[in-house]
Design a protein around this motif. Structure first.
Motif, PDB file in Angstrom:
ATOM      1  N   MET A 187      39.631  40.964  49.110  1.00 32.11           N
ATOM      2  CA  MET A 187      39.111  39.689  49.574  1.00 32.11           C
ATOM      3  C   MET A 187      39.026  38.745  48.386  1.00 32.11           C
ATOM      4  O   MET A 187      38.789  39.173  47.253  1.00 32.11           O
ATOM      5  CB  MET A 187      37.718  39.847  50.195  1.00 32.11           C
ATOM      6  CG  MET A 187      37.735  40.389  51.607  1.00 32.11           C
ATOM      7  SD  MET A 187      36.093  40.242  52.378  1.00 32.11           S
ATOM      8  CE  MET A 187      35.942  38.462  52.516  1.00 32.11           C
ATOM      9  N   THR A 188      39.237  37.466  48.649  1.00 29.93           N
ATOM     10  CA  THR A 188      39.121  36.463  47.597  1.00 29.93           C
ATOM     11  C   THR A 188      38.186  35.354  48.062  1.00 29.93           C
ATOM     12  O   THR A 188      37.980  35.159  49.257  1.00 29.93           O
ATOM     13  CB  THR A 188      40.490  35.822  47.264  1.00 29.93           C
ATOM     14  OG1 THR A 188      40.844  34.881  48.304  1.00 29.93           O
ATOM     15  CG2 THR A 188      41.581  36.875  47.153  1.00 29.93           C
ATOM     16  N   TYR A 209      36.601  41.166  46.057  1.00 29.34           N
ATOM     17  CA  TYR A 209      36.410  42.566  46.459  1.00 29.34           C
ATOM     18  C   TYR A 209      37.776  43.248  46.523  1.00 29.34           C
ATOM     19  O   TYR A 209      38.773  42.627  46.905  1.00 29.34           O
ATOM     20  CB  TYR A 209      35.751  42.671  47.845  1.00 29.34           C
ATOM     21  CG  TYR A 209      34.416  41.983  47.976  1.00 29.34           C
ATOM     22  CD1 TYR A 209      33.237  42.663  47.692  1.00 29.34           C
ATOM     23  CD2 TYR A 209      34.344  40.658  48.394  1.00 29.34           C
ATOM     24  CE1 TYR A 209      32.004  42.025  47.828  1.00 29.34           C
ATOM     25  CE2 TYR A 209      33.130  40.009  48.519  1.00 29.34           C
ATOM     26  CZ  TYR A 209      31.953  40.697  48.233  1.00 29.34           C
ATOM     27  OH  TYR A 209      30.756  40.067  48.359  1.00 29.34           O
ATOM     28  N   ILE A 210      37.797  44.531  46.163  1.00 29.80           N
ATOM     29  CA  ILE A 210      39.029  45.311  46.306  1.00 29.80           C
ATOM     30  C   ILE A 210      38.690  46.698  46.863  1.00 29.80           C
ATOM     31  O   ILE A 210      37.585  47.200  46.676  1.00 29.80           O
ATOM     32  CB  ILE A 210      39.784  45.473  44.966  1.00 29.80           C
ATOM     33  CG1 ILE A 210      38.924  46.221  43.938  1.00 29.80           C
ATOM     34  CG2 ILE A 210      40.253  44.136  44.429  1.00 29.80           C
ATOM     35  CD1 ILE A 210      39.685  46.601  42.679  1.00 29.80           C
ATOM     36  N   GLN A 211      39.667  47.275  47.556  1.00 31.29           N
ATOM     37  CA  GLN A 211      39.522  48.642  48.052  1.00 31.29           C
ATOM     38  C   GLN A 211      40.888  49.312  48.068  1.00 31.29           C
ATOM     39  O   GLN A 211      41.794  48.887  48.783  1.00 31.29           O
ATOM     40  CB  GLN A 211      38.920  48.660  49.455  1.00 31.29           C
ATOM     41  CG  GLN A 211      38.774  50.054  50.046  1.00 31.29           C
ATOM     42  CD  GLN A 211      37.837  50.924  49.227  1.00 31.29           C
ATOM     43  OE1 GLN A 211      36.692  50.551  48.992  1.00 31.29           O
ATOM     44  NE2 GLN A 211      38.306  52.080  48.789  1.00 31.29           N
ATOM     45  N   ASN A 219      48.032  38.188  54.419  1.00 30.04           N
ATOM     46  CA  ASN A 219      46.784  37.579  53.971  1.00 30.04           C
ATOM     47  C   ASN A 219      46.317  36.566  55.021  1.00 30.04           C
ATOM     48  O   ASN A 219      47.122  35.775  55.528  1.00 30.04           O
ATOM     49  CB  ASN A 219      47.000  36.891  52.620  1.00 30.04           C
ATOM     50  CG  ASN A 219      45.689  36.434  52.011  1.00 30.04           C
ATOM     51  OD1 ASN A 219      45.230  35.338  52.273  1.00 30.04           O
ATOM     52  ND2 ASN A 219      45.095  37.293  51.185  1.00 30.04           N
ATOM     53  N   TYR A 220      45.019  36.605  55.330  1.00 26.26           N
ATOM     54  CA  TYR A 220      44.479  35.780  56.409  1.00 26.26           C
ATOM     55  C   TYR A 220      43.297  34.948  55.910  1.00 26.26           C
ATOM     56  O   TYR A 220      42.470  35.435  55.127  1.00 26.26           O
ATOM     57  CB  TYR A 220      44.031  36.662  57.574  1.00 26.26           C
ATOM     58  CG  TYR A 220      45.136  37.485  58.145  1.00 26.26           C
ATOM     59  CD1 TYR A 220      45.927  37.017  59.190  1.00 26.26           C
ATOM     60  CD2 TYR A 220      45.422  38.748  57.622  1.00 26.26           C
ATOM     61  CE1 TYR A 220      46.967  37.781  59.705  1.00 26.26           C
ATOM     62  CE2 TYR A 220      46.468  39.514  58.124  1.00 26.26           C
ATOM     63  CZ  TYR A 220      47.231  39.020  59.160  1.00 26.26           C
ATOM     64  OH  TYR A 220      48.262  39.781  59.657  1.00 26.26           O
ATOM     65  N   ILE A 243      41.214  37.411  53.293  1.00 29.14           N
ATOM     66  CA  ILE A 243      41.297  38.866  53.248  1.00 29.14           C
ATOM     67  C   ILE A 243      42.761  39.261  53.342  1.00 29.14           C
ATOM     68  O   ILE A 243      43.526  38.675  54.119  1.00 29.14           O
ATOM     69  CB  ILE A 243      40.471  39.533  54.370  1.00 29.14           C
ATOM     70  CG1 ILE A 243      40.516  41.068  54.215  1.00 29.14           C
ATOM     71  CG2 ILE A 243      40.944  39.099  55.755  1.00 29.14           C
ATOM     72  CD1 ILE A 243      39.506  41.787  55.078  1.00 29.14           C
ATOM     73  N   GLY A 244      43.152  40.210  52.512  1.00 25.83           N
ATOM     74  CA  GLY A 244      44.555  40.609  52.465  1.00 25.83           C
ATOM     75  C   GLY A 244      44.736  42.112  52.514  1.00 25.83           C
ATOM     76  O   GLY A 244      43.850  42.872  52.111  1.00 25.83           O
ATOM     77  N   VAL A 245      45.903  42.522  53.018  1.00 24.06           N
ATOM     78  CA  VAL A 245      46.272  43.941  53.081  1.00 24.06           C
ATOM     79  C   VAL A 245      47.657  44.088  52.461  1.00 24.06           C
ATOM     80  O   VAL A 245      48.589  43.349  52.815  1.00 24.06           O
ATOM     81  CB  VAL A 245      46.287  44.462  54.534  1.00 24.06           C
ATOM     82  CG1 VAL A 245      46.684  45.936  54.554  1.00 24.06           C
ATOM     83  CG2 VAL A 245      44.942  44.263  55.188  1.00 24.06           C
TER      84      VAL A 245
END
Length: 383
Positions: free
Chosen positions: A135-136, A143-145, A194-195, A210-212
């Protein structure tokens, strides 16, 4: 409102609370418009708020003091660089006159950001090849996961967004972005989606993304397999074409050999005809020699020389006659051998025809396999 005499007790309470609030918190004690004291959580602090700093007249604390009421305000990012929820409670003296305020600053998180620590680890593991979720805010990664199978070492909390980043493009284009990125960037080809996340109150302004990121290693393997298969098929195809050309040449040679054998057989038949003619001449010569001998005997002494010639003619006739069977034996043997060669030649001719047909079938199969490699490549692109 809070009486100023309880300030020290509240400071002690604030120090304790600053370490237990999950999202972090900042407590400010303001006298007049000046920050006199501050305590902040380890995971949330803002350098612009520190002891000795004067607050503007428009600040929540200044207004709470003026109005003598507790005020809560959602502060937009544009004001302090972060979205905040600020609550200011006036301090009053014994005459109930506002002399200061206690301001409580908490980060204002989008609901997705608030739930990120809970859902992101689960979602990242749902992808078969793993995934990286991030997330940015509007300027950096917040945030990262990573999943157990996949991560992006060069993506970290605090990473400043660049114009080439998908999240940056989402923010500035104000719509979701999807893109395939080659292996030069992350070491493996990836698919990035990314959304935008909008202000939860108005639903208008983008406040985060938020991105995947998912790897496309399966597609790479398919593509490499297709390329290797295509390379092998090219080599096999070339060899098959050479074999087909060779088979055609063999077939042509066999046809020529068959024609030559037929020609030899025809020649042998002519030789047999000549042998029969020699036999006929020998028989006639023998008869002439016999007649000449009879006539020489009648002539007596005068026909003696002619008698010798007649005898020699008869001998030659006899020898010619004896030679003809030998010629016939030899020609029959030659015919027998040629007949065997002819039979083998026919078999070889049939085999070469079958080989040529089989080679054409192999070539057709290779063309089908080549078409399949193209489909594999297309499938790899679609993954």
């Amino acid at each position: 409102m809070i009486n100023i005499k309880y300030a020290d007790a509240i400071k002690t309470f604030a120090q304790i609370e600053s370490e237990v609030i999950p999202g972090g918190i900042i407590f400010l004690f303001v006298e007049g418009l000046t920050i006199k004291w501050k305590v902040a959580s380890k995971n949330f602090d803002m350098d612009r708020f520190k002891a000795g700093t004067d607050l503007p007249e428009t600040s929540v604390a200044a207004r709470a003091i003026r109005e003598g009421n507790t005020l809560t305000e959602k502060v937009p990012r544009e004001k302090y660089g972060r979205r905040l929820v600020v609550t200011s409670i006036p301090f009053v003296d014994d005459s109930n006159t506002p002399v200061g305020a206690m301001s409580i600053l908490m980060p204002r998180l989008h609901p997705v950001a608030a739930g990120f620590p809970n859902f992101a680890p689960i979602v990242a593991e749902l992808f078969p090849e793993g995934a990286f979720i991030y997330m940015t805010d509007l300027t950096k990664v917040a945030y990262i996961q990573s999943s157990k199978k996949f991560t992006l070492p060069n993506m970290y909390v605090g990473y400043e967004l660049k114009a080439t980043d998908i999240a940056y493009q989402t923010i500035h284009n104000k719509k979701e972005q999807t893109k395939e990125i080659s292996e030069e960037v992350y070491g493996v080809p990836v698919y990035v989606a990314n959304y935008p996340l909008y202000d939860e109150d108005t639903g208008k302004n983008i406040v985060a993304t938020i991105g995947v990121v998912t790897p496309k290693s399966a597609a790479t393997k398919l593509k490499n397999m297709a390329n290797n298969l295509a390379s092998c098929l090219t080599g096999i195809s070339a060899t098959t074409e050479e074999l087909a050309a060779s088979s055609s040449k063999i077939h042509e040679n066999e046809q020529n050999l068959y024609s030559h054998i037929e020609s030899i057989i025809a020649t042998l038949d002519k030789i047999n005809g000549v042998s029969e003619f020699i036999t006929s001449v020998a028989n006639q010569s023998n008869m002439l020699g016999l007649n000449a001998a009879i006539e020489a005997a009648r002539a007596g002494e005068n026909g003696r020389g002619f008698s010798v010639v007649a005898e020699e003619i008869r001998k030659l006739s006899s020898q010619s006659k004896e030679t003809v069977p030998q010629i016939k034996i030899l020609t029959d043997e030659i015919k027998q051998k040629i007949s065997e060669v002819n039979k083998e030649s026919r078999q070889s001719l049939t085999s070469s025809e079958e080989q040529a047909a089989a080679t054409e079938e192999v070539s057709a199969s290779i063309e089908e396999l080549s078409a399949m490699t193209d489909e594999l490549n297309n499938l790899a692109k679609d993954l």
